[in-house]
Design a protein around this motif. Structure first.
Motif, PDB file in Angstrom:
ATOM      1  N   LEU A   1      -5.971  -0.570  -6.461  1.00 36.61           N
ATOM      2  CA  LEU A   1      -5.532   1.090  -5.646  1.00 36.61           C
ATOM      3  C   LEU A   1      -4.509   0.912  -6.458  1.00 36.61           C
ATOM      4  CD1 LEU A   1      -5.094  -0.875  -1.882  1.00 36.61           C
ATOM      5  CD2 LEU A   1      -6.661   1.338  -2.639  1.00 36.61           C
ATOM      6  N   SER A   2      -3.288   1.892  -6.712  1.00 36.23           N
ATOM      7  CA  SER A   2      -2.667   2.453  -6.636  1.00 36.23           C
ATOM      8  C   SER A   2      -1.070   1.592  -6.126  1.00 36.23           C
ATOM      9  CB  SER A   2      -2.065   3.546  -6.323  1.00 36.23           C
ATOM     10  OG  SER A   2      -1.642   4.340  -5.450  1.00 36.23           O
ATOM     11  N   ALA A   3      -0.599   1.387  -7.650  1.00 36.81           N
ATOM     12  CA  ALA A   3       0.870   0.575  -6.672  1.00 36.81           C
ATOM     13  C   ALA A   3       1.748   1.195  -6.224  1.00 36.81           C
ATOM     14  CB  ALA A   3       1.650   0.621  -8.270  1.00 36.81           C
ATOM     15  N   GLY A   4       1.412   2.171  -5.690  1.00 40.20           N
ATOM     16  CA  GLY A   4       2.065   2.944  -4.405  1.00 40.20           C
ATOM     17  C   GLY A   4       1.460   3.039  -2.973  1.00 40.20           C
ATOM     18  N   ASP A   5      -0.262   2.760  -2.958  1.00 39.23           N
ATOM     19  CA  ASP A   5      -0.664   1.938  -2.153  1.00 39.23           C
ATOM     20  C   ASP A   5      -0.694   0.031  -1.635  1.00 39.23           C
ATOM     21  OD1 ASP A   5      -2.025   4.672  -1.636  1.00 39.23           O
ATOM     22  OD2 ASP A   5      -3.413   4.168  -3.217  1.00 39.23           O
ATOM     23  N   VAL A   6      -0.657  -0.925  -2.578  1.00 38.90           N
ATOM     24  CA  VAL A   6       0.499  -1.350  -2.769  1.00 38.90           C
ATOM     25  C   VAL A   6       1.172  -1.314  -1.572  1.00 38.90           C
ATOM     26  CG1 VAL A   6       0.250  -3.609  -3.658  1.00 38.90           C
ATOM     27  CG2 VAL A   6      -1.394  -2.601  -4.335  1.00 38.90           C
ATOM     28  N   ASN A   7       2.369  -1.457  -2.334  1.00 37.11           N
ATOM     29  CA  ASN A   7       4.040  -0.929  -1.823  1.00 37.11           C
ATOM     30  C   ASN A   7       3.454  -0.977  -0.055  1.00 37.11           C
ATOM     31  OD1 ASN A   7       4.683  -2.224  -4.593  1.00 37.11           O
ATOM     32  ND2 ASN A   7       5.284   0.060  -5.191  1.00 37.11           N
ATOM     33  N   THR A   8       3.001   0.819  -0.089  1.00 35.99           N
ATOM     34  CA  THR A   8       3.122   0.982   1.663  1.00 35.99           C
ATOM     35  C   THR A   8       2.363  -0.236   2.227  1.00 35.99           C
ATOM     36  OG1 THR A   8       2.617   3.691   0.533  1.00 35.99           O
ATOM     37  CG2 THR A   8       1.718   2.716   2.883  1.00 35.99           C
ATOM     38  N   GLN A   9       1.166  -0.757   1.724  1.00 39.95           N
ATOM     39  CA  GLN A   9       0.708  -1.805   2.964  1.00 39.95           C
ATOM     40  C   GLN A   9       1.286  -2.885   2.883  1.00 39.95           C
ATOM     41  OE1 GLN A   9      -1.359  -4.770   2.185  1.00 39.95           O
ATOM     42  NE2 GLN A   9      -0.306  -4.979  -0.400  1.00 39.95           N
ATOM     43  N   ARG A  10       1.813  -2.763   1.654  1.00 36.95           N
ATOM     44  CA  ARG A  10       3.074  -4.428   1.693  1.00 36.95           C
ATOM     45  C   ARG A  10       3.636  -4.323   3.146  1.00 36.95           C
ATOM     46  NH1 ARG A  10       5.799  -5.082  -3.476  1.00 36.95           N
ATOM     47  NH2 ARG A  10       4.304  -5.545  -4.172  1.00 36.95           N
ATOM     48  N   ARG A  11       4.482  -2.800   3.832  1.00 39.36           N
ATOM     49  CA  ARG A  11       5.956  -2.587   4.255  1.00 39.36           C
ATOM     50  C   ARG A  11       4.972  -2.477   5.724  1.00 39.36           C
ATOM     51  NH1 ARG A  11       6.840   1.255   0.335  1.00 39.36           N
ATOM     52  NH2 ARG A  11       5.641   3.472   1.409  1.00 39.36           N
ATOM     53  N   PHE A  12       4.212  -3.021   5.920  1.00 35.90           N
ATOM     54  CA  PHE A  12       4.012  -3.054   7.258  1.00 35.90           C
ATOM     55  C   PHE A  12       3.994  -4.083   7.946  1.00 35.90           C
ATOM     56  CE2 PHE A  12       0.883   0.477   6.487  1.00 35.90           C
ATOM     57  CZ  PHE A  12       1.413   1.683   7.333  1.00 35.90           C
ATOM     58  N   HIS A  13       4.658  -4.281   9.049  1.00 43.94           N
ATOM     59  CA  HIS A  13       4.782  -5.557  10.062  1.00 43.94           C
ATOM     60  C   HIS A  13       3.399  -6.588  10.240  1.00 43.94           C
ATOM     61  CE1 HIS A  13       7.247  -8.631  12.342  1.00 43.94           C
ATOM     62  NE2 HIS A  13       6.119  -7.985  13.360  1.00 43.94           N
TER      63      HIS A  13
ATOM     64  N   GLU B   1       0.277 -10.968  -2.913  1.00 47.61           N
ATOM     65  CA  GLU B   1       0.308 -10.058  -2.159  1.00 47.61           C
ATOM     66  C   GLU B   1      -0.692 -10.748  -0.678  1.00 47.61           C
ATOM     67  OE1 GLU B   1       1.115  -6.864  -1.580  1.00 47.61           O
ATOM     68  OE2 GLU B   1       2.573  -7.379  -3.637  1.00 47.61           O
ATOM     69  N   PHE B   2      -2.015 -11.320  -1.565  1.00 45.83           N
ATOM     70  CA  PHE B   2      -2.501 -11.556  -0.730  1.00 45.83           C
ATOM     71  C   PHE B   2      -2.368 -12.926   0.770  1.00 45.83           C
ATOM     72  CE2 PHE B   2      -5.427 -15.410   1.392  1.00 45.83           C
ATOM     73  CZ  PHE B   2      -6.646 -15.089   1.824  1.00 45.83           C
ATOM     74  N   ASP B   3      -0.592 -13.796   0.113  1.00 45.12           N
ATOM     75  CA  ASP B   3       0.073 -14.555   0.840  1.00 45.12           C
ATOM     76  C   ASP B   3       0.676 -13.515   1.257  1.00 45.12           C
ATOM     77  OD1 ASP B   3      -1.405 -16.377  -0.772  1.00 45.12           O
ATOM     78  OD2 ASP B   3       0.712 -16.555  -2.041  1.00 45.12           O
ATOM     79  N   ILE B   4       1.113 -12.583   0.950  1.00 44.50           N
ATOM     80  CA  ILE B   4       1.984 -12.211   1.821  1.00 44.50           C
ATOM     81  C   ILE B   4       1.349 -11.264   3.397  1.00 44.50           C
ATOM     82  CG2 ILE B   4       3.946  -9.896   2.516  1.00 44.50           C
ATOM     83  CD1 ILE B   4       4.270  -9.890  -0.976  1.00 44.50           C
ATOM     84  N   PHE B   5       0.304 -11.082   2.851  1.00 41.11           N
ATOM     85  CA  PHE B   5      -0.465 -10.319   3.952  1.00 41.11           C
ATOM     86  C   PHE B   5      -1.380 -12.052   4.628  1.00 41.11           C
ATOM     87  CE2 PHE B   5      -4.820  -9.874   5.899  1.00 41.11           C
ATOM     88  CZ  PHE B   5      -4.775  -9.030   6.135  1.00 41.11           C
ATOM     89  N   MET B   6      -1.196 -12.480   4.310  1.00 38.35           N
ATOM     90  CA  MET B   6      -1.267 -13.661   5.517  1.00 38.35           C
ATOM     91  C   MET B   6      -0.147 -13.960   6.424  1.00 38.35           C
ATOM     92  SD  MET B   6      -4.771 -14.127   5.054  1.00 38.35           S
ATOM     93  CE  MET B   6      -5.073 -16.278   5.925  1.00 38.35           C
ATOM     94  N   ALA B   7       0.669 -14.000   6.045  1.00 36.98           N
ATOM     95  CA  ALA B   7       1.696 -14.171   6.851  1.00 36.98           C
ATOM     96  C   ALA B   7       1.725 -13.494   7.985  1.00 36.98           C
ATOM     97  CB  ALA B   7       3.391 -15.056   6.021  1.00 36.98           C
ATOM     98  N   LYS B   8       1.390 -12.098   7.482  1.00 35.51           N
ATOM     99  CA  LYS B   8       1.549 -11.108   8.826  1.00 35.51           C
ATOM    100  C   LYS B   8       1.222 -11.684  10.085  1.00 35.51           C
ATOM    101  CE  LYS B   8       2.102  -7.449   5.214  1.00 35.51           C
ATOM    102  NZ  LYS B   8       3.419  -6.887   5.286  1.00 35.51           N
ATOM    103  N   PRO B   9       2.436 -11.371  10.878  1.00 40.54           N
ATOM    104  CA  PRO B   9       0.907 -11.236  12.471  1.00 40.54           C
ATOM    105  C   PRO B   9      -0.057 -10.745  12.520  1.00 40.54           C
ATOM    106  CG  PRO B   9       3.610 -10.876  12.834  1.00 40.54           C
ATOM    107  CD  PRO B   9       2.994 -10.513  11.051  1.00 40.54           C
ATOM    108  N   TRP B  10      -1.201 -10.868  13.627  1.00 40.69           N
ATOM    109  CA  TRP B  10      -1.891  -9.889  14.094  1.00 40.69           C
ATOM    110  C   TRP B  10      -1.645  -9.132  15.071  1.00 40.69           C
ATOM    111  CZ3 TRP B  10      -6.508  -8.236  12.007  1.00 40.69           C
ATOM    112  CH2 TRP B  10      -6.908  -8.575  10.710  1.00 40.69           C
ATOM    113  N   LYS B  11      -1.465  -8.248  15.881  1.00 43.81           N
ATOM    114  CA  LYS B  11      -1.039  -7.538  17.641  1.00 43.81           C
ATOM    115  C   LYS B  11      -2.141  -8.423  18.044  1.00 43.81           C
ATOM    116  CE  LYS B  11      -0.573  -3.160  15.627  1.00 43.81           C
ATOM    117  NZ  LYS B  11      -0.478  -1.662  15.727  1.00 43.81           N
ATOM    118  N   PRO B  12      -1.293  -8.675  19.418  1.00 46.82           N
ATOM    119  CA  PRO B  12      -1.895  -9.462  20.805  1.00 46.82           C
ATOM    120  C   PRO B  12      -3.141  -8.618  20.829  1.00 46.82           C
ATOM    121  CG  PRO B  12       0.198  -8.835  21.356  1.00 46.82           C
ATOM    122  CD  PRO B  12       0.303  -8.349  19.616  1.00 46.82           C
ATOM    123  N   VAL B  13      -4.849  -9.405  20.787  1.00 44.91           N
ATOM    124  CA  VAL B  13      -5.932  -9.159  22.177  1.00 44.91           C
ATOM    125  C   VAL B  13      -5.445  -8.511  23.066  1.00 44.91           C
ATOM    126  CG1 VAL B  13      -8.095  -8.700  22.513  1.00 44.91           C
ATOM    127  CG2 VAL B  13      -6.967  -9.481  20.130  1.00 44.91           C
TER     128      VAL B  13
END
Length: 308
Positions: free
Chosen positions: A53-65, A295-307
């Motif tokens: 991905l572009s650096a902008g796309d990487v930064n965008t996905q990182r901002r999601f809770h 980036e993978f570690d940051i992603f794995m620390a994010k919670p998933w929405k409850p089902v």
């Protein structure tokens, strides 16, 4: 993982004339998020995606809770890029291949590929076409089994989004599950119009009225729904409605010219579930400075929405 349709795609060096002589392609892809994240090679695939991905796309996905939204952002970008390569366009040779119009809708400035992406529930979907008789395209997907309140309560609470005709159509269903499916079907259709026109949710949804004449079965696509705006039928809109699995409804809205072939497509353009290896197949690294492990570690620390 290469579809039968992809066998005749020209090489990356194919010129514009070669692409124009091809039979127009129609792409309908879907990615299941939780299944993707549960895959045995998800870490390596996610890290590879960060570099693609572009650096902008990487930064965008990182901002999601939520992890769902971050992964949907990544998948949406990859779906778009894969669609361009599926259409015979080398993405890496054209980093500015997608621009945003004044309303914020991503577009191909050369209008070779009309495309749109949607995410809701567990799915990210993409609809795209190279058909020159299609002016623009919009897609929406909704999970249909996630609500605990009564459908009539939701319909009444959102009555300003539906005409009286649409409210009566939804409430006329005898079964509660059918009322919910009809509710989400109407919502998908409205979103498909707004996304194809690029107007977004600012449009008064009561101006958009849909007349349904048949139910959607499994493994079928229906084209019969009529769209009326301010009481007048809109003949330049064609809709494809289908289900993805047992719990997601989708609608593709196309703005077409008079030359558009209105006969039902055979076989019907059902959404095909694709995975990260397929989306990453033609990609190369574009963001060498990204720390993909971090980036993978940051992603794995994010919670998933409850089902629900």
């Amino acid at each position: 993982m290469v579809s039968e349709l992809e066998a005749d795609v020209p090489s990356a060096g194919g010129g514009r004339e070669d692409r124009e002589e091809m039979t127009p392609i129609s792409i309908r892809w879907a990615v299941a998020l939780r299944e993707t994240a549960a895959g045995p090679h998800f870490e390596s695939l996610f890290r590879r995606a960060m570099l693609a991905l572009s650096a902008g796309d990487v930064n965008t996905q990182r901002r999601f809770h939520f992890a769902d939204d971050a992964l949907a952002c990544v998948v949406g970008r990859l779906l778009t890029r894969r669609a361009f390569t599926r259409a015979g366009v080398t993405w890496d040779a054209a980093p500015a291949r997608v621009v945003r119009d004044p309303r914020g809708k991503p577009r191909d400035p050369n209008a070779q590929l009309k495309f749109n992406v949607s995410h809701q529930g567990d799915l990210v979907v993409l609809a795209a076409t190279t058909d020159p008789t299609v002016i623009d395209i919009g897609v929406d997907v909704m999970r249909t089994d996630q609500d605990k309140e009564e459908a009539a309560t939701r319909i009444d609470r959102l009555k300003n989004a539906f005409t009286l005709h649409e409210q009566r159509t939804m409430l006329a269903k005898n079964d509660e599950a059918d009322r919910w499916r009809c509710f989400y079907r109407h919502w998908c259709l409205k979103e498909a119009v707004l996304k194809s026109t690029g107007k977004g949710i600012t449009e008064d949804l009561r101006k958009l009225e849909f007349h349904l004449s048949e139910e959607i079965g499994q493994d079928t696509v229906i084209y019969s729904t009529e769209y009326h705006q301010d009481g007048e039928i809109q003949p330049d809109f064609i809709f494809e409605e289908s289900n993805i699995g047992a719990d997601h409804a989708t609608a593709v809205g196309k703005i077409v010219t008079r030359a558009y072939d209105r006969r039902p497509i055979d076989p019907p353009p059902l959404f095909e579930l694709v995975d990260l290896p397929y989306l990453l197949e033609p990609s190369t690294n574009q963001c060498e400075d990204v720390n993909d492990a971090n980036e993978f570690d940051i992603f794995m620390a994010k919670p998933w929405k409850p089902v629900i």
